[in-house]
Design a protein around this motif. Structure first.
Motif, short mmCIF file in Angstrom:
data_model
loop_
_atom_site.label_atom_id
_atom_site.label_comp_id
_atom_site.label_asym_id
_atom_site.label_seq_id
_atom_site.Cartn_x
_atom_site.Cartn_y
_atom_site.Cartn_z
N LEU A 1 -0.27 -20.91 -102.11
CA LEU A 1 0.63 -20.98 -103.25
C LEU A 1 0.88 -19.58 -103.78
CD1 LEU A 1 -1.01 -23.95 -105.19
CD2 LEU A 1 0.88 -24.06 -103.58
N HIS A 2 2.13 -19.30 -104.10
CA HIS A 2 2.51 -18.01 -104.67
C HIS A 2 3.27 -18.33 -105.95
CE1 HIS A 2 1.61 -16.32 -100.71
NE2 HIS A 2 2.25 -17.37 -100.24
N TYR A 3 2.94 -17.63 -107.04
CA TYR A 3 3.52 -17.93 -108.34
C TYR A 3 4.41 -16.81 -108.83
CZ TYR A 3 -0.22 -21.37 -108.45
OH TYR A 3 -1.05 -22.40 -108.14
N ASP A 4 5.45 -17.19 -109.58
CA ASP A 4 6.32 -16.24 -110.26
C ASP A 4 6.72 -16.90 -111.57
OD1 ASP A 4 7.90 -14.08 -110.86
OD2 ASP A 4 9.57 -14.70 -109.59
N ILE A 5 6.47 -16.23 -112.68
CA ILE A 5 6.77 -16.79 -113.99
C ILE A 5 7.81 -15.90 -114.65
CG2 ILE A 5 5.81 -17.36 -116.24
CD1 ILE A 5 3.07 -17.29 -114.34
N LEU B 1 7.86 -20.66 -110.92
CA LEU B 1 8.24 -20.85 -109.53
C LEU B 1 6.98 -20.83 -108.69
CD1 LEU B 1 10.34 -20.89 -107.18
CD2 LEU B 1 10.26 -18.41 -107.24
N VAL B 2 6.76 -21.91 -107.96
CA VAL B 2 5.60 -22.01 -107.07
C VAL B 2 6.14 -22.09 -105.65
CG1 VAL B 2 3.53 -23.30 -106.43
CG2 VAL B 2 4.28 -23.24 -108.83
N ARG B 3 5.87 -21.04 -104.87
CA ARG B 3 6.29 -21.02 -103.47
C ARG B 3 5.16 -21.61 -102.63
NH1 ARG B 3 8.41 -16.03 -105.41
NH2 ARG B 3 6.41 -15.13 -105.00
N LEU B 4 5.48 -22.70 -101.98
CA LEU B 4 4.52 -23.40 -101.14
C LEU B 4 4.65 -22.86 -99.72
CD1 LEU B 4 5.53 -26.92 -102.45
CD2 LEU B 4 3.63 -25.52 -103.27
N ARG C 1 9.32 -24.54 -119.11
CA ARG C 1 10.35 -25.58 -119.31
C ARG C 1 10.75 -26.15 -117.97
NH1 ARG C 1 13.00 -21.51 -122.89
NH2 ARG C 1 13.83 -20.89 -120.90
N THR C 2 10.66 -25.30 -116.93
CA THR C 2 11.06 -25.72 -115.59
C THR C 2 9.98 -25.34 -114.59
OG1 THR C 2 13.38 -25.33 -116.15
CG2 THR C 2 12.84 -25.54 -113.82
N LEU C 3 9.60 -26.30 -113.76
CA LEU C 3 8.70 -26.06 -112.64
C LEU C 3 9.55 -26.13 -111.37
CD1 LEU C 3 5.94 -25.76 -111.22
CD2 LEU C 3 5.78 -28.27 -111.29
N VAL C 4 9.60 -25.02 -110.65
CA VAL C 4 10.34 -24.97 -109.39
C VAL C 4 9.33 -24.94 -108.26
CG1 VAL C 4 11.99 -23.68 -107.98
CG2 VAL C 4 12.22 -23.66 -110.48
N MET D 1 -4.15 -27.99 -104.48
CA MET D 1 -2.81 -27.63 -104.94
C MET D 1 -2.55 -28.21 -106.33
SD MET D 1 -0.59 -28.14 -101.50
CE MET D 1 0.93 -28.05 -102.42
N ARG D 2 -2.89 -29.47 -106.54
CA ARG D 2 -2.69 -30.10 -107.85
C ARG D 2 -3.45 -29.33 -108.93
NH1 ARG D 2 -3.29 -34.88 -104.78
NH2 ARG D 2 -5.49 -34.99 -105.36
N THR D 3 -4.69 -29.00 -108.63
CA THR D 3 -5.51 -28.28 -109.60
C THR D 3 -4.90 -26.92 -109.95
OG1 THR D 3 -7.49 -29.38 -108.77
CG2 THR D 3 -7.82 -27.34 -110.01
N GLU D 4 -4.46 -26.18 -108.94
CA GLU D 4 -3.90 -24.85 -109.17
C GLU D 4 -2.57 -24.91 -109.91
OE1 GLU D 4 -3.79 -22.20 -105.83
OE2 GLU D 4 -5.76 -22.83 -105.14
N VAL D 5 -1.71 -25.82 -109.51
CA VAL D 5 -0.40 -25.93 -110.17
C VAL D 5 -0.58 -26.41 -111.61
CG1 VAL D 5 1.85 -27.08 -110.16
CG2 VAL D 5 0.88 -26.24 -108.02
N ASP D 6 -1.46 -27.37 -111.82
CA ASP D 6 -1.72 -27.85 -113.18
C ASP D 6 -2.24 -26.72 -114.07
OD1 ASP D 6 -0.93 -30.34 -112.34
OD2 ASP D 6 -2.94 -31.26 -112.49
N ALA D 7 -3.14 -25.91 -113.55
CA ALA D 7 -3.68 -24.78 -114.34
C ALA D 7 -2.55 -23.83 -114.73
CB ALA D 7 -4.75 -24.05 -113.54
N ALA D 8 -1.64 -23.57 -113.80
CA ALA D 8 -0.51 -22.68 -114.10
C ALA D 8 0.43 -23.31 -115.13
CB ALA D 8 0.26 -22.35 -112.82
N ILE D 9 0.64 -24.63 -115.04
CA ILE D 9 1.49 -25.32 -116.02
C ILE D 9 0.87 -25.22 -117.41
CG2 ILE D 9 2.31 -27.58 -116.80
CD1 ILE D 9 2.69 -28.29 -113.80
#
Length: 110
Positions: free
Chosen positions: A3-7, A13-16, A42-45, A28-36
């Motif tokens: 996972l690569h993140y850009d805020i 933006l989460v690049r899978l 407002r938008t999760l891409v 993945m769920r754990t990491e994306v949830d932590a970032a959220i």
């Protein structure tokens, strides 16, 4: 799966990268949830450009993040899915929960 993140401007933006299956979906769920929760976007891409395989675990990943963002007034965008992955997304009805696109319009995200 990597996972690569850009805020930027209320958008996460989460690049899978790789495969989305039951072996990696939990992490993945754990990491994306932590970032959220850390950034309250407002938008999760979710960018699927480099995803080579996805099973029902990917559908679960999207649905779970939708359930987190919906009460917060957020939205999910599924970006760059390959044709075979887009077909899986459509069969699962994901276009009712998220916008599926091949172009990210920054104006629409702000």
């Amino acid at each position: 799966m990597k996972l690569h993140y850009d805020i930027e401007s209320g958008q996460l933006l989460v690049r899978l990268d790789g495969e989305i299956d039951h072996h990696c979906a939990g992490l993945m769920r754990t990491e994306v949830d932590a970032a959220i929760y850390a950034h309250a976007p407002r938008t999760l891409v979710l960018d699927f450009q480099d995803v080579t395989f996805m099973d029902s675990s990917g559908i679960g990943l999207i649905m779970g993040r939708y359930k987190i963002l919906q009460p917060l007034g957020g939205e999910i965008v599924l970006l760059h899915p390959a044709p075979h992955i887009k077909r899986v997304l459509q069969l699962a009805g994901m276009e009712r929960l998220a916008r599926i696109t091949h172009k990210l319009e920054k104006e629409a995200m702000q």
